[in-house]
Design a protein around this motif. Structure first.
Motif, PDB file in Angstrom:
ATOM      1  N   ILE A 117     -18.854 -38.317  16.567  1.00 57.87           N
ATOM      2  CA  ILE A 117     -18.843 -39.812  16.803  1.00 57.87           C
ATOM      3  C   ILE A 117     -17.407 -40.276  17.386  1.00 57.87           C
ATOM      4  O   ILE A 117     -16.361 -39.772  16.719  1.00 57.87           O
ATOM      5  CB  ILE A 117     -19.040 -40.505  15.222  1.00 57.87           C
ATOM      6  N   TYR A 118     -17.449 -41.162  18.191  1.00 55.41           N
ATOM      7  CA  TYR A 118     -16.278 -41.772  18.860  1.00 55.41           C
ATOM      8  C   TYR A 118     -15.568 -42.273  17.785  1.00 55.41           C
ATOM      9  O   TYR A 118     -15.691 -43.109  17.037  1.00 55.41           O
ATOM     10  CB  TYR A 118     -16.541 -42.950  19.657  1.00 55.41           C
ATOM     11  N   GLY A 119     -14.159 -41.774  17.873  1.00 58.70           N
ATOM     12  CA  GLY A 119     -13.128 -42.331  17.098  1.00 58.70           C
ATOM     13  C   GLY A 119     -12.995 -41.570  15.427  1.00 58.70           C
ATOM     14  O   GLY A 119     -12.171 -41.770  14.743  1.00 58.70           O
ATOM     15  N   ALA A 120     -13.909 -40.406  15.402  1.00 59.32           N
ATOM     16  CA  ALA A 120     -13.970 -39.668  14.162  1.00 59.32           C
ATOM     17  C   ALA A 120     -12.781 -38.830  13.991  1.00 59.32           C
ATOM     18  O   ALA A 120     -12.174 -38.655  14.820  1.00 59.32           O
ATOM     19  CB  ALA A 120     -15.251 -38.853  14.294  1.00 59.32           C
ATOM     20  N   ARG A 121     -12.307 -38.694  12.810  1.00 58.51           N
ATOM     21  CA  ARG A 121     -11.297 -37.854  12.499  1.00 58.51           C
ATOM     22  C   ARG A 121     -11.836 -36.683  11.808  1.00 58.51           C
ATOM     23  O   ARG A 121     -12.870 -36.755  11.113  1.00 58.51           O
ATOM     24  CB  ARG A 121     -10.172 -38.730  11.741  1.00 58.51           C
ATOM     25  N   ARG A 122     -11.044 -35.551  11.809  1.00 60.01           N
ATOM     26  CA  ARG A 122     -11.299 -34.599  10.996  1.00 60.01           C
ATOM     27  C   ARG A 122     -10.154 -33.981  10.039  1.00 60.01           C
ATOM     28  O   ARG A 122      -9.197 -33.882  10.427  1.00 60.01           O
ATOM     29  CB  ARG A 122     -11.787 -33.483  12.242  1.00 60.01           C
ATOM     30  N   VAL A 123     -10.769 -33.638   8.902  1.00 55.57           N
ATOM     31  CA  VAL A 123      -9.887 -33.225   7.822  1.00 55.57           C
ATOM     32  C   VAL A 123      -9.987 -31.541   7.766  1.00 55.57           C
ATOM     33  O   VAL A 123     -11.133 -31.097   7.773  1.00 55.57           O
ATOM     34  CB  VAL A 123     -10.343 -33.675   6.465  1.00 55.57           C
ATOM     35  N   ALA A 148      -3.784 -33.912   2.968  1.00 53.89           N
ATOM     36  CA  ALA A 148      -4.639 -33.721   4.279  1.00 53.89           C
ATOM     37  C   ALA A 148      -5.474 -34.994   4.574  1.00 53.89           C
ATOM     38  O   ALA A 148      -5.445 -35.335   5.951  1.00 53.89           O
ATOM     39  CB  ALA A 148      -5.760 -32.574   3.843  1.00 53.89           C
ATOM     40  N   PHE A 149      -5.846 -35.877   3.875  1.00 54.16           N
ATOM     41  CA  PHE A 149      -6.243 -36.971   4.287  1.00 54.16           C
ATOM     42  C   PHE A 149      -5.498 -37.966   4.749  1.00 54.16           C
ATOM     43  O   PHE A 149      -5.497 -38.879   5.762  1.00 54.16           O
ATOM     44  CB  PHE A 149      -7.076 -37.948   2.952  1.00 54.16           C
ATOM     45  N   GLY A 150      -4.142 -38.092   4.332  1.00 57.37           N
ATOM     46  CA  GLY A 150      -3.107 -38.776   4.737  1.00 57.37           C
ATOM     47  C   GLY A 150      -2.734 -38.337   6.087  1.00 57.37           C
ATOM     48  O   GLY A 150      -2.496 -39.209   6.923  1.00 57.37           O
ATOM     49  N   GLU A 151      -2.934 -37.344   6.307  1.00 52.50           N
ATOM     50  CA  GLU A 151      -2.404 -36.581   7.773  1.00 52.50           C
ATOM     51  C   GLU A 151      -3.262 -37.133   8.941  1.00 52.50           C
ATOM     52  O   GLU A 151      -2.753 -37.374  10.047  1.00 52.50           O
ATOM     53  CB  GLU A 151      -2.551 -35.121   7.674  1.00 52.50           C
ATOM     54  N   VAL A 152      -4.627 -37.461   8.579  1.00 56.97           N
ATOM     55  CA  VAL A 152      -5.602 -37.947   9.546  1.00 56.97           C
ATOM     56  C   VAL A 152      -5.575 -39.514   9.202  1.00 56.97           C
ATOM     57  O   VAL A 152      -6.482 -40.192   9.679  1.00 56.97           O
ATOM     58  CB  VAL A 152      -6.823 -37.451   9.669  1.00 56.97           C
ATOM     59  N   GLY A 153      -4.665 -40.169   8.469  1.00 58.72           N
ATOM     60  CA  GLY A 153      -4.384 -41.665   8.638  1.00 58.72           C
ATOM     61  C   GLY A 153      -5.412 -42.419   7.556  1.00 58.72           C
ATOM     62  O   GLY A 153      -5.626 -43.473   7.692  1.00 58.72           O
ATOM     63  N   THR A 203     -15.516 -36.519  22.849  1.00 59.41           N
ATOM     64  CA  THR A 203     -15.387 -35.246  23.021  1.00 59.41           C
ATOM     65  C   THR A 203     -14.119 -34.681  23.472  1.00 59.41           C
ATOM     66  O   THR A 203     -13.057 -35.627  23.518  1.00 59.41           O
ATOM     67  CB  THR A 203     -16.288 -34.751  24.287  1.00 59.41           C
ATOM     68  N   GLY A 204     -13.712 -33.533  23.332  1.00 54.92           N
ATOM     69  CA  GLY A 204     -12.449 -33.054  23.538  1.00 54.92           C
ATOM     70  C   GLY A 204     -11.505 -32.922  22.405  1.00 54.92           C
ATOM     71  O   GLY A 204     -11.833 -33.057  21.131  1.00 54.92           O
ATOM     72  N   SER A 205     -10.269 -32.992  22.508  1.00 51.04           N
ATOM     73  CA  SER A 205      -9.069 -32.872  21.414  1.00 51.04           C
ATOM     74  C   SER A 205      -9.084 -34.330  20.728  1.00 51.04           C
ATOM     75  O   SER A 205      -9.597 -35.591  21.086  1.00 51.04           O
ATOM     76  CB  SER A 205      -7.755 -32.735  21.995  1.00 51.04           C
ATOM     77  N   ARG A 206      -8.681 -34.162  19.613  1.00 49.29           N
ATOM     78  CA  ARG A 206      -8.746 -35.269  18.523  1.00 49.29           C
ATOM     79  C   ARG A 206      -8.044 -36.526  19.167  1.00 49.29           C
ATOM     80  O   ARG A 206      -6.942 -36.479  19.795  1.00 49.29           O
ATOM     81  CB  ARG A 206      -8.181 -34.796  17.289  1.00 49.29           C
ATOM     82  N   ASP A 207      -8.511 -37.736  18.802  1.00 47.76           N
ATOM     83  CA  ASP A 207      -8.040 -38.832  19.132  1.00 47.76           C
ATOM     84  C   ASP A 207      -6.636 -39.082  18.289  1.00 47.76           C
ATOM     85  O   ASP A 207      -6.327 -38.594  17.259  1.00 47.76           O
ATOM     86  CB  ASP A 207      -8.866 -40.076  18.932  1.00 47.76           C
ATOM     87  N   ARG A 208      -5.714 -39.880  18.927  1.00 48.13           N
ATOM     88  CA  ARG A 208      -4.543 -40.000  18.077  1.00 48.13           C
ATOM     89  C   ARG A 208      -4.489 -40.800  16.908  1.00 48.13           C
ATOM     90  O   ARG A 208      -5.219 -42.071  16.844  1.00 48.13           O
ATOM     91  CB  ARG A 208      -3.472 -40.772  18.950  1.00 48.13           C
ATOM     92  N   VAL A 209      -3.983 -40.459  15.826  1.00 43.23           N
ATOM     93  CA  VAL A 209      -4.022 -41.273  14.459  1.00 43.23           C
ATOM     94  C   VAL A 209      -2.777 -41.510  13.795  1.00 43.23           C
ATOM     95  O   VAL A 209      -1.857 -40.513  14.355  1.00 43.23           O
ATOM     96  CB  VAL A 209      -5.118 -40.856  13.580  1.00 43.23           C
ATOM     97  N   THR A 210      -2.359 -42.314  13.186  1.00 43.19           N
ATOM     98  CA  THR A 210      -1.192 -42.556  12.658  1.00 43.19           C
ATOM     99  C   THR A 210      -1.112 -41.989  11.398  1.00 43.19           C
ATOM    100  O   THR A 210      -1.975 -42.554  10.173  1.00 43.19           O
ATOM    101  CB  THR A 210      -0.821 -43.830  12.469  1.00 43.19           C
ATOM    102  N   PRO A 211      -0.479 -40.924  10.620  1.00 36.95           N
ATOM    103  CA  PRO A 211      -0.551 -40.383   9.544  1.00 36.95           C
ATOM    104  C   PRO A 211       0.083 -41.554   8.527  1.00 36.95           C
ATOM    105  O   PRO A 211       0.700 -42.304   8.778  1.00 36.95           O
ATOM    106  CB  PRO A 211       0.438 -39.491   9.543  1.00 36.95           C
ATOM    107  N   THR A 212      -0.539 -41.409   7.326  1.00 34.90           N
ATOM    108  CA  THR A 212      -0.153 -42.149   6.249  1.00 34.90           C
ATOM    109  C   THR A 212       0.101 -41.681   4.976  1.00 34.90           C
ATOM    110  O   THR A 212      -0.073 -40.482   4.763  1.00 34.90           O
ATOM    111  CB  THR A 212      -1.221 -43.335   5.930  1.00 34.90           C
ATOM    112  N   GLU A 213       0.902 -42.258   4.242  1.00 35.70           N
ATOM    113  CA  GLU A 213       1.144 -41.726   2.601  1.00 35.70           C
ATOM    114  C   GLU A 213       0.094 -41.749   1.723  1.00 35.70           C
ATOM    115  O   GLU A 213      -0.411 -42.750   1.347  1.00 35.70           O
ATOM    116  CB  GLU A 213       2.371 -42.154   2.011  1.00 35.70           C
ATOM    117  N   TYR A 214      -1.024 -40.885   1.410  1.00 38.70           N
ATOM    118  CA  TYR A 214      -2.066 -40.978   0.609  1.00 38.70           C
ATOM    119  C   TYR A 214      -1.388 -40.853  -0.795  1.00 38.70           C
ATOM    120  O   TYR A 214      -1.139 -39.787  -1.144  1.00 38.70           O
ATOM    121  CB  TYR A 214      -3.055 -40.243   0.780  1.00 38.70           C
TER     122      TYR A 214
END
Length: 384
Positions: A117-123, A148-153, A203-214
């Motif tokens: 799904i477009y814009g999805a993130r993977r942990v 791990a969740f914070g790493e994907v924003g 498709t392809g490599s993951r989209d850029r996300v900004t990590p956060t402090e969870y």
């Protein structure tokens, strides 16, 4: 409460939870083999149904892209959710709320790169199944999970939707991991998985996300420990909590030489007082089983108290989360996971008399289920 054993009649559509190991190195042990493995025609114990809809997957690109195929509306419509059901939503809900939720892909890295799904993130799956020792037994490693969740924003107040190849145990483990952190936002799962989504794909490599402090606020009421269970032996499914073993019946019964037995366990059988309800009864192909059938299964046949405490366990800490989320979805108020699992209980060191294993008294509730999820199938739209 349960007068005599009810032995399970296996059907060709029943699925076992002893699967192939995922080849994704960061995804832990059995990972989503339950969702993605091929059927084995030589054994009715591995009769996983493949979904009817099919398509050729476009090749993965080296950067994020979009696939130009479409899903018929009737395919997406199969996975809509109606009635008084919590947590599970259909494709139309996601289409209406896409900009307001963080979408998490629970599949392995290869599937994620092929299409998502477009814009999805993977942990990484091994991170959200991590455990640490406490004085009372193994518990979720909330610091590692939060990182791990914070790493994907993902932030604690984000509304989150999780999807996979189906609604198998990878999806539900991801949902449980968030709940264990005390996640403040809503947590939902996409009924039908990726195959039902007829919106935009990436498709392809993951989209850029900004990590956060969870910063987690651990919800310790979401799980129980080995010693919590040991203190309540003799009370389960009577005047005390309900206890459900989600493994295949052969594992629950400790059947000699059965394929379902984990060879790494020193002892076989189940926790005293537990009833056996195989978790695949929660899933019909890629979607959750009809809610009315689930109420009949757990409330009427298993005689679980929806207003009382129910504890679920399996061989590990992944499959039980399917039953955890299913029970919550149909209105059970207090459902907890034994995160240490039968593997911890069976192999405990020291005085094993405090942690007995039972085979003589057995109550197995018959289930029929099938876990779909061959990710090479499914037609999707890039523009919806």
């Amino acid at each position: 409460m349960h007068g005599r054993p009810l032995l399970l009649r296996m059907t060709p559509d029943s699925a076992s939870d002893d699967g192939d190991v995922d080849d994704d190195p960061d995804d832990g042990s059995a990972d989503d083999a339950r969702d993605e493995r091929e059927p084995d025609p030589a054994s009715t114990r591995r009769g996983l149904l493949r979904a009817a809809a099919g398509a050729t997957v476009a090749g993965a690109a080296s950067t994020a892209g979009c696939l130009g195929v479409s899903t018929p509306a009737d395919v997406a419509a199969r996975y809509e959710v109606s009635g008084n059901v919590a947590h599970f939503v259909g494709p139309s809900w996601l289409a209406d709320n896409r900009g307001d939720v963080v979408v998490l892909d629970a599949r392995n890295a290869e599937r994620f790169r092929e299409e998502r799904i477009y814009g999805a993130r993977r942990v990484p799956f091994d991170a959200i199944t991590g455990r640490e020792s406490s004085g009372a037994g193994l518990v979720p490693d909330v610091e590692a999970i939060a990182a791990a969740f914070g790493e994907v924003g993902v932030s604690p107040d984000d509304d989150v939707l999780v999807y996979g190849a189906s609604v198998g145990s990878r999806v539900t483990r991801t949902a449980f991991a968030l709940a264990a952190l005390g996640h403040g936002g809503s947590i939902r799962a996409l009924n039908g998985g990726l195959s039902g989504w007829n919106g935009r794909l990436g498709t392809g490599s993951r989209d850029r996300v900004t990590p956060t402090e969870y910063d987690p606020d651990p919800a310790e009421s979401a799980w129980v420990t080995r010693d919590w269970l040991a203190d309540r032996l003799g009370t389960f499914n009577g005047e005390g909590p309900g206890l459900v073993d989600v493994r295949a019946p052969e594992a629950y019964l400790g059947a000699p030489a059965a394929d379902a037995l984990n060879p790494d366990n020193d002892r076989h059988g189940h926790l005293p007082g537990a009833i056996g309800v195989h978790w695949v009864g929660n899933v019909s192909g890629r979607r959750m089983t009809d809610p009315g059938e689930l109420v009949g299964l757990y409330e009427n046949r298993a005689e679980l108290d929806r207003s009382g405490t129910v504890v679920v366990y399996g061989d590990d800490n992944v499959d039980p989360t399917s039953t955890w989320l299913t029970l919550r979805a149909i209105g059970f108020e207090d459902v907890r996971v034994y995160d240490g699992g039968f593997g911890e209980w069976a192999n405990v060191e020291g005085d094993r008399g405090r942690y007995p294993v039972e085979t003589a008294t057995s109550v197995v509730i018959e289930t029929e289920g099938s876990v779909g999820g061959d990710d090479s199938s499914g037609d999707f739209s890039c523009t919806g």
